[in-house]
Write a protein that holds these residues in place. Sequence first.
Motif, PDB file in Angstrom:
ATOM      1  N   SER A  58       0.841  -1.185   0.000  1.00 21.58           N
ATOM      2  CA  SER A  58       0.000   0.000   0.000  1.00 21.58           C
ATOM      3  C   SER A  58       0.882   1.243   0.000  1.00 21.58           C
ATOM      4  O   SER A  58       1.932   1.273   0.612  1.00 21.58           O
ATOM      5  N   ALA A  99      -0.613   8.407  -0.343  1.00 19.64           N
ATOM      6  CA  ALA A  99      -0.677   9.428  -1.386  1.00 19.64           C
ATOM      7  C   ALA A  99       0.308  10.567  -1.115  1.00 19.64           C
ATOM      8  O   ALA A  99       0.902  11.111  -2.043  1.00 19.64           O
ATOM      9  N   ASP A 125      -7.857  10.697   2.202  1.00 21.66           N
ATOM     10  CA  ASP A 125      -7.798  10.211   0.825  1.00 21.66           C
ATOM     11  C   ASP A 125      -8.322  11.232  -0.172  1.00 21.66           C
ATOM     12  O   ASP A 125      -8.651  10.885  -1.306  1.00 21.66           O
ATOM     13  N   ASN A 126      -8.442  12.482   0.224  1.00 27.18           N
ATOM     14  CA  ASN A 126      -8.950  13.529  -0.659  1.00 27.18           C
ATOM     15  C   ASN A 126      -7.864  14.550  -0.986  1.00 27.18           C
ATOM     16  O   ASN A 126      -7.142  15.005  -0.097  1.00 27.18           O
ATOM     17  N   PRO A 153     -11.351  12.517  -4.556  1.00 30.33           N
ATOM     18  CA  PRO A 153     -10.742  11.363  -3.909  1.00 30.33           C
ATOM     19  C   PRO A 153      -9.504  10.924  -4.695  1.00 30.33           C
ATOM     20  O   PRO A 153      -9.444  11.097  -5.907  1.00 30.33           O
ATOM     21  N   VAL A 154      -8.508  10.384  -3.989  1.00 33.14           N
ATOM     22  CA  VAL A 154      -7.273   9.914  -4.598  1.00 33.14           C
ATOM     23  C   VAL A 154      -7.102   8.444  -4.233  1.00 33.14           C
ATOM     24  O   VAL A 154      -7.214   8.070  -3.067  1.00 33.14           O
ATOM     25  N   ASP A 155      -6.833   7.623  -5.250  1.00 29.10           N
ATOM     26  CA  ASP A 155      -6.610   6.199  -5.036  1.00 29.10           C
ATOM     27  C   ASP A 155      -5.255   5.828  -5.638  1.00 29.10           C
ATOM     28  O   ASP A 155      -5.095   5.843  -6.859  1.00 29.10           O
ATOM     29  N   LYS A 164      -2.856   3.429  -6.945  1.00 27.68           N
ATOM     30  CA  LYS A 164      -2.853   2.058  -7.459  1.00 27.68           C
ATOM     31  C   LYS A 164      -1.472   1.432  -7.313  1.00 27.68           C
ATOM     32  O   LYS A 164      -1.344   0.290  -6.905  1.00 27.68           O
ATOM     33  N   VAL A 192      -1.854   6.639 -10.207  1.00 31.94           N
ATOM     34  CA  VAL A 192      -2.801   7.184  -9.240  1.00 31.94           C
ATOM     35  C   VAL A 192      -4.095   7.530  -9.961  1.00 31.94           C
ATOM     36  O   VAL A 192      -4.073   8.118 -11.041  1.00 31.94           O
ATOM     37  N   GLU A 193      -5.216   7.195  -9.363  1.00 35.62           N
ATOM     38  CA  GLU A 193      -6.537   7.555  -9.895  1.00 35.62           C
ATOM     39  C   GLU A 193      -7.052   8.741  -9.078  1.00 35.62           C
ATOM     40  O   GLU A 193      -7.089   8.689  -7.846  1.00 35.62           O
ATOM     41  N   SER A 202     -13.056  11.028 -13.557  1.00 38.96           N
ATOM     42  CA  SER A 202     -11.733  10.730 -13.028  1.00 38.96           C
ATOM     43  C   SER A 202     -10.671  10.875 -14.109  1.00 38.96           C
ATOM     44  O   SER A 202     -10.982  10.956 -15.292  1.00 38.96           O
ATOM     45  N   THR A 226      -6.479   9.347 -14.716  1.00 42.21           N
ATOM     46  CA  THR A 226      -5.400   8.504 -14.223  1.00 42.21           C
ATOM     47  C   THR A 226      -4.086   9.245 -14.420  1.00 42.21           C
ATOM     48  O   THR A 226      -3.815   9.775 -15.491  1.00 42.21           O
TER      49      THR A 226
END
Length: 119
Positions: free
Chosen positions: A20, A23, A74-75, A93-95, A97, A102-103, A114, A116
């Motif tokens: 994991s 961010a 996560d924002n 929001p930020v994910d 990957k 990053v999404e 969104s 990428t």
Amino acid sequence: MKNLLPILLIAITVLMTACSKDAAEVLPGTWDTSDGGTITFDNDNSGTTSGSEFFEIDLGNGPIEDFLWELNGDNLTMNFDDNAGGTAELEFPVDVKKKNKVEVGVNAGFIDISVTLTR
């Protein structure tokens, strides 16, 4: 066999934690956006964007390329100022990957707002 299960659970937990990415650690740097632009997040929480419709803000005086950014959990919050009294704030929001993917935004299948980011 009973002794193997706790060891396996610990190993899986360690692997998931190691994979994991935070961010705040990953985001600083320059990224290519999936809509053909670029965005840079500097370590001093300033940034620039160019050629990305997703991040394009125009308050009537042309696109604003400079912004200030911060992460709240996560924002991602981005603040744009056109130096003529106009301001805009975006929050997504930020994910993370991978460390190089990053999404940003929301992609829930039926709605996709969104972009990428890749290095």
